[in-house]
Design a protein around this motif. Sequence first.
Motif, PDB file in Angstrom:
ATOM      1  N   PHE A  31       0.829  -1.207   0.000  1.00  0.00           N
ATOM      2  CA  PHE A  31       0.000   0.000   0.000  1.00  0.00           C
ATOM      3  C   PHE A  31       0.863   1.256   0.000  1.00  0.00           C
ATOM      4  O   PHE A  31       0.548   2.254  -0.657  1.00  0.00           O
ATOM      5  CB  PHE A  31      -0.934   0.003   1.209  1.00  0.00           C
ATOM      6  CG  PHE A  31      -1.733   1.272   1.340  1.00  0.00           C
ATOM      7  CD1 PHE A  31      -2.686   1.598   0.394  1.00  0.00           C
ATOM      8  CD2 PHE A  31      -1.521   2.153   2.387  1.00  0.00           C
ATOM      9  CE1 PHE A  31      -3.424   2.765   0.497  1.00  0.00           C
ATOM     10  CE2 PHE A  31      -2.243   3.323   2.502  1.00  0.00           C
ATOM     11  CZ  PHE A  31      -3.199   3.633   1.553  1.00  0.00           C
ATOM     12  N   ALA A  32       1.998   1.202   0.699  1.00  0.00           N
ATOM     13  CA  ALA A  32       2.895   2.360   0.738  1.00  0.00           C
ATOM     14  C   ALA A  32       3.446   2.671  -0.650  1.00  0.00           C
ATOM     15  O   ALA A  32       3.606   3.837  -1.020  1.00  0.00           O
ATOM     16  CB  ALA A  32       4.041   2.109   1.726  1.00  0.00           C
ATOM     17  N   VAL A  33       3.726   1.615  -1.448  1.00  0.00           N
ATOM     18  CA  VAL A  33       4.230   1.840  -2.800  1.00  0.00           C
ATOM     19  C   VAL A  33       3.185   2.551  -3.647  1.00  0.00           C
ATOM     20  O   VAL A  33       3.478   3.543  -4.333  1.00  0.00           O
ATOM     21  CB  VAL A  33       4.628   0.499  -3.457  1.00  0.00           C
ATOM     22  CG1 VAL A  33       4.966   0.711  -4.934  1.00  0.00           C
ATOM     23  CG2 VAL A  33       5.810  -0.113  -2.730  1.00  0.00           C
ATOM     24  N   LEU A  34       1.950   2.043  -3.623  1.00  0.00           N
ATOM     25  CA  LEU A  34       0.895   2.669  -4.415  1.00  0.00           C
ATOM     26  C   LEU A  34       0.612   4.083  -3.936  1.00  0.00           C
ATOM     27  O   LEU A  34       0.322   4.976  -4.745  1.00  0.00           O
ATOM     28  CB  LEU A  34      -0.376   1.828  -4.360  1.00  0.00           C
ATOM     29  CG  LEU A  34      -0.290   0.442  -5.005  1.00  0.00           C
ATOM     30  CD1 LEU A  34      -1.673  -0.196  -5.062  1.00  0.00           C
ATOM     31  CD2 LEU A  34       0.296   0.513  -6.404  1.00  0.00           C
ATOM     32  N   SER A  35       0.690   4.311  -2.636  1.00  0.00           N
ATOM     33  CA  SER A  35       0.479   5.663  -2.111  1.00  0.00           C
ATOM     34  C   SER A  35       1.538   6.618  -2.629  1.00  0.00           C
ATOM     35  O   SER A  35       1.249   7.770  -2.983  1.00  0.00           O
ATOM     36  CB  SER A  35       0.488   5.632  -0.577  1.00  0.00           C
ATOM     37  OG  SER A  35      -0.563   4.844  -0.076  1.00  0.00           O
ATOM     38  N   ALA A  36       2.782   6.147  -2.692  1.00  0.00           N
ATOM     39  CA  ALA A  36       3.862   6.994  -3.208  1.00  0.00           C
ATOM     40  C   ALA A  36       3.648   7.316  -4.679  1.00  0.00           C
ATOM     41  O   ALA A  36       3.860   8.454  -5.122  1.00  0.00           O
ATOM     42  CB  ALA A  36       5.207   6.300  -3.004  1.00  0.00           C
ATOM     43  N   LEU A  37       3.215   6.324  -5.449  1.00  0.00           N
ATOM     44  CA  LEU A  37       2.944   6.576  -6.858  1.00  0.00           C
ATOM     45  C   LEU A  37       1.809   7.569  -7.033  1.00  0.00           C
ATOM     46  O   LEU A  37       1.858   8.452  -7.889  1.00  0.00           O
ATOM     47  CB  LEU A  37       2.596   5.257  -7.564  1.00  0.00           C
ATOM     48  CG  LEU A  37       3.738   4.256  -7.741  1.00  0.00           C
ATOM     49  CD1 LEU A  37       3.218   2.939  -8.290  1.00  0.00           C
ATOM     50  CD2 LEU A  37       4.813   4.808  -8.667  1.00  0.00           C
ATOM     51  N   MET A  38       0.771   7.441  -6.205  1.00  0.00           N
ATOM     52  CA  MET A  38      -0.380   8.340  -6.310  1.00  0.00           C
ATOM     53  C   MET A  38      -0.009   9.777  -5.960  1.00  0.00           C
ATOM     54  O   MET A  38      -0.375  10.721  -6.639  1.00  0.00           O
ATOM     55  CB  MET A  38      -1.505   7.870  -5.374  1.00  0.00           C
ATOM     56  CG  MET A  38      -2.278   6.666  -5.881  1.00  0.00           C
ATOM     57  SD  MET A  38      -3.776   6.414  -4.908  1.00  0.00           S
ATOM     58  CE  MET A  38      -3.110   6.174  -3.276  1.00  0.00           C
TER      59      MET A  38
ATOM     60  N   GLY B 273      11.582   4.382  -8.234  1.00  0.00           N
ATOM     61  CA  GLY B 273      12.202   3.169  -7.714  1.00  0.00           C
ATOM     62  C   GLY B 273      11.356   2.433  -6.701  1.00  0.00           C
ATOM     63  O   GLY B 273      11.643   1.270  -6.378  1.00  0.00           O
ATOM     64  N   ASP B 274      10.280   3.071  -6.204  1.00  0.00           N
ATOM     65  CA  ASP B 274       9.398   2.397  -5.244  1.00  0.00           C
ATOM     66  C   ASP B 274       8.795   1.130  -5.823  1.00  0.00           C
ATOM     67  O   ASP B 274       8.430   0.211  -5.088  1.00  0.00           O
ATOM     68  CB  ASP B 274       8.260   3.340  -4.830  1.00  0.00           C
ATOM     69  CG  ASP B 274       8.767   4.577  -4.101  1.00  0.00           C
ATOM     70  OD1 ASP B 274       9.644   4.410  -3.244  1.00  0.00           O
ATOM     71  OD2 ASP B 274       8.289   5.684  -4.405  1.00  0.00           O
ATOM     72  N   ILE B 275       8.660   1.062  -7.155  1.00  0.00           N
ATOM     73  CA  ILE B 275       8.029  -0.094  -7.777  1.00  0.00           C
ATOM     74  C   ILE B 275       8.762  -1.379  -7.414  1.00  0.00           C
ATOM     75  O   ILE B 275       8.164  -2.462  -7.352  1.00  0.00           O
ATOM     76  CB  ILE B 275       7.980   0.085  -9.320  1.00  0.00           C
ATOM     77  CG1 ILE B 275       7.036  -0.933  -9.961  1.00  0.00           C
ATOM     78  CG2 ILE B 275       9.369  -0.005  -9.921  1.00  0.00           C
ATOM     79  CD1 ILE B 275       5.588  -0.699  -9.668  1.00  0.00           C
ATOM     80  N   GLY B 276      10.046  -1.286  -7.118  1.00  0.00           N
ATOM     81  CA  GLY B 276      10.837  -2.465  -6.775  1.00  0.00           C
ATOM     82  C   GLY B 276      10.457  -3.111  -5.465  1.00  0.00           C
ATOM     83  O   GLY B 276      10.932  -4.211  -5.156  1.00  0.00           O
ATOM     84  N   ASN B 277       9.609  -2.445  -4.680  1.00  0.00           N
ATOM     85  CA  ASN B 277       9.186  -3.000  -3.390  1.00  0.00           C
ATOM     86  C   ASN B 277       7.946  -3.881  -3.493  1.00  0.00           C
ATOM     87  O   ASN B 277       7.532  -4.481  -2.497  1.00  0.00           O
ATOM     88  CB  ASN B 277       8.925  -1.868  -2.401  1.00  0.00           C
ATOM     89  CG  ASN B 277      10.202  -1.125  -2.037  1.00  0.00           C
ATOM     90  OD1 ASN B 277      11.251  -1.745  -1.860  1.00  0.00           O
ATOM     91  ND2 ASN B 277      10.134   0.192  -1.963  1.00  0.00           N
ATOM     92  N   LEU B 278       7.337  -3.954  -4.684  1.00  0.00           N
ATOM     93  CA  LEU B 278       6.194  -4.855  -4.869  1.00  0.00           C
ATOM     94  C   LEU B 278       6.711  -6.247  -5.212  1.00  0.00           C
ATOM     95  O   LEU B 278       6.548  -6.749  -6.322  1.00  0.00           O
ATOM     96  CB  LEU B 278       5.279  -4.326  -5.973  1.00  0.00           C
ATOM     97  CG  LEU B 278       4.587  -2.989  -5.725  1.00  0.00           C
ATOM     98  CD1 LEU B 278       3.767  -2.576  -6.933  1.00  0.00           C
ATOM     99  CD2 LEU B 278       3.687  -3.069  -4.498  1.00  0.00           C
ATOM    100  N   ILE B 279       7.326  -6.890  -4.241  1.00  0.00           N
ATOM    101  CA  ILE B 279       8.122  -8.088  -4.514  1.00  0.00           C
ATOM    102  C   ILE B 279       7.271  -9.303  -4.886  1.00  0.00           C
ATOM    103  O   ILE B 279       7.807 -10.295  -5.376  1.00  0.00           O
ATOM    104  CB  ILE B 279       9.016  -8.434  -3.317  1.00  0.00           C
ATOM    105  CG1 ILE B 279       8.171  -8.623  -2.051  1.00  0.00           C
ATOM    106  CG2 ILE B 279      10.061  -7.345  -3.108  1.00  0.00           C
ATOM    107  CD1 ILE B 279       8.989  -9.080  -0.854  1.00  0.00           C
TER     108      ILE B 279
END
Length: 954
Positions: A34-41, A88-94
């Motif tokens: 959720f943190a990754v998607l929040s950062a993208l948003m 680079g946050d996308i890399g955390n959706l492992i």
Amino acid sequence: MIVSQLMGPKQQIFLLFLFLQVFAIAAKTDTGDFAVLSALMKDSWKNKPSSWTGGDPCGDKWEGIQCSNSRITDMVLSGQGLAGKLTGDIGNLIALEKLDLSLNKDLTGNLPPTIGNLKNLTYLSVHGCSFSGPIPDTIGSLKQLLYLSLGANNFTGEIPHSFGNLLKLYWLDITDNNISGEIPVSNETSPGLDLLVGIQHFHFGQNELEGTIPPQLFSSKMNLLHVLFDDNRLTGSIPSTITLVRTLEVIKLDRNSLSGVVNLSGLVSLTELYLSNNKLTGPMPDLGDMNRLTYVDMSNNSFDASSIPQWFSSLQSLTTLIMENTLLQGRIPVSLFSSAQLQTIVLSNNKLNGTLDIGTSYSRKLKLIDLQKNDITQFTEVYEYNGALKLQGNPICGKKGLLENYCIVSQQPQVPNSAQRNNCDIACRSNQICSPNCKYAYPITGTLRFLFVSFQDLGDASYYQSLEANLTKTFQSQKLPVDSIRVSDQRRDMHGYLELRLQIFPSGSDRFNRTGFSMITSQLNNFGFFPPLYPFGSFHFILDNNEYFTVHNKSSNIGIIIGASAVGFALLLLLLVALVYAFNQRRKVERASQLRDPFASWDNNGKSGSRPQITGLRCFSFEEIKKSTSNFSDANIIGTGGYGKVYRGILTGGIQVAIKRAEQGSLQGSVEFKTEIELLSMIYHKNLVSLLGFCYEVGEQMLVYEYVSNGSLKDSISGKSGIRLSWERRLKIALDSARGLAYLHDHVNPPIIHRDVKSSNILLDDQLNGKVADFGLSKLLGPSSHVSDNVKGTMGYVDPEYYLTLHSTEKSDVYSFGVIMLELITGRKPIEHGRYIVTVVKMAMDKTKHLYNLQHLILDPTIAFSSTLKGLEKFVDLAMRCVEELRVNRPTMTEVVKEIENILQQACLHSDVEMVSNSNSQHVSSGSSFYSPIINKDQEYSSGSFPYSEIELK
């Protein structure tokens, strides 16, 4: 509803509370995901899906997101209009297994190296975005990857050696980028593509790959189906090791600089072979054992002179044989025309002689025989043959009689437009488009660009009907909400690729929701998804625009916003949203049924002709246009002309457009309006300004175009725009413009003459690509190959033979384009002080001296002091051929394109554009650190010495 009626108020409240508690416990998303998607948003993406609200992507069923065990496994956001960068946050959706961001053209920047952390990824597609920079080497660590599509971006650098680690990969597509360097193979220290023995598709076309095709790339262990290396800079010979790959079905190596002898023996599974426009030598390869071959093009090579080989006639599956300019000689055997599936034979520009006899057992599917520029002296005419026969340039064409019918320059079979096969009224209703099933809706629209096809003739409607049925059946079998499909406007682009306009209509509603839209566009670019679409091969899908949801889904967005405003009363609000949505839909249907036909008031008294016949364009209301231009503010005026004014507008969603508004009461405006709306609704090309829609209300006629940000070529040459064009960039703009015109002349049926080609009608986009604009004076060519009319155009650009005869042809556009070429060379206007630029250049030229001595006399000072002007002499020669007084001595636009391509290749395109500020003398060079003094044109040549006025010829 029945349960709620049986309960009292307290029981209902308790049940709602209990449901919300269970909902909160059962549907949790991993906090890291959720943190990754929040950062993208928040920080990276604009225009995110409207359902991305709340704190639980998995539980709230965010569109495009699928989960398993609270972890996000799929992100499918194809064609959603996303804008911004992928951080680079996308890399955390492992846990991610599928990442599809394709067809979001406003996604820019580099792909982050952290994408290599997605170890579970099996599917990665960013096709049709605008990513740039090098391809991350870390992608090579995605060992589970099956499908990798990076095509139609702006990637640079080399193919990473690490791709050799992707041993499960079956699809690798990097088509249409700026990737350079050699094709990587393994060595003592690095892996390479030769290790991918399980791969089926190498799609590397339209890049800048160089060096030889390494023999090590191919082996008998490979399962390759497609080797598509076309339109690169590859040199050397075709390695013989390619014959080890017996599974090969398509080889596409055209438009390179390959040389040497060709050996393809043993490739019995081959169906399509493209080797044209190389430097191949030696004997013509024997393809007689390839019984599955349907398409062969080996044109424009330097094979040894030979008679027509016997294997031409032995290929019983062959539909297309193109052997232009291959040193064929001698007589043409009757058996050549007998293959049952044969549709097209092109043997032009050879040395074939004697009598042409196609016999009586020729293929009844034969639609084109092109034997132009040979030495044929006799013809045994077959009256039953009703296809096209081209014999121009043969001695036989000097004779009179029935044969004159075959000596006309342009014979093209009529291409059916499948968009007109249904009988329903296709006039605009509430911005909707009529489907083949006569239902009004908002379709997904775009272009299918086929990388290869097994036929050349575009005139057989059954192909396209079969494609429509096949695609519709395939989508519906996948439970996707597709009602019907229309393909239309079939044409070949400048690289020979077949392009089709595509409209996909929704079922059960008048529009697609985001989930259905994304699944359909994603599947369109997942080539392995489709069964074999014979005779169509692999394709790319190019989405028209990303406005679908920002323009059409306002009512549904309102419902979503209301539903997200009070989480504690979710069930009640969902009911409210459903009621509001149903009410809005009912009201919209009622409004649509009451809307008048936008062309009902069209003047039918003969002055403006019959009403426009259009398909696929959006109908804007006057209020929409008024709002987008700030009430037609003078500050938004970006151009004026005889037709009216052009305004910059901003549509809902922030999309910039150019709006051409006719002067009220202008009869000429009505005629031009109709001409442009009809012609531009039929055509599409990247070097033509696209028409997005129109507004036709009482007293108002407006055309809505894509916004082209850097003004006209005329403004750049004069210095008005502040853009300083290098010599290489001028060549590139000339090539872009020539391609646009060649498309109108040779790839549209019937052909179109622009009739107002001039530098102010060549526009430059944000990448300084040239686009031809303003089709108000254009005309369709009829069977007579010319248009008789009063002279149209702009003084200085008008073909003198047109002026004298009142007959305009494609060669009239060629003349005007030649004048533009002289403008690019001299920086001068066509007419100055009563002196004509064509005459001035002719008098100044001295072919015995370097650069024809033009640098000391009339060369534009902006380029005159460049360290190199490679190709200038050839460019001048070509321009002077274009402005020959007699049309017969001028080249065609297609020939112009080929010559400028060769000149540009010689010039080795480097620093793209130089910018000059209008307010100071700073010089910025893109792609180069070289700084040079600036010549101020206004100082070098006073404005009084360059008077300019355009005289419109009515």
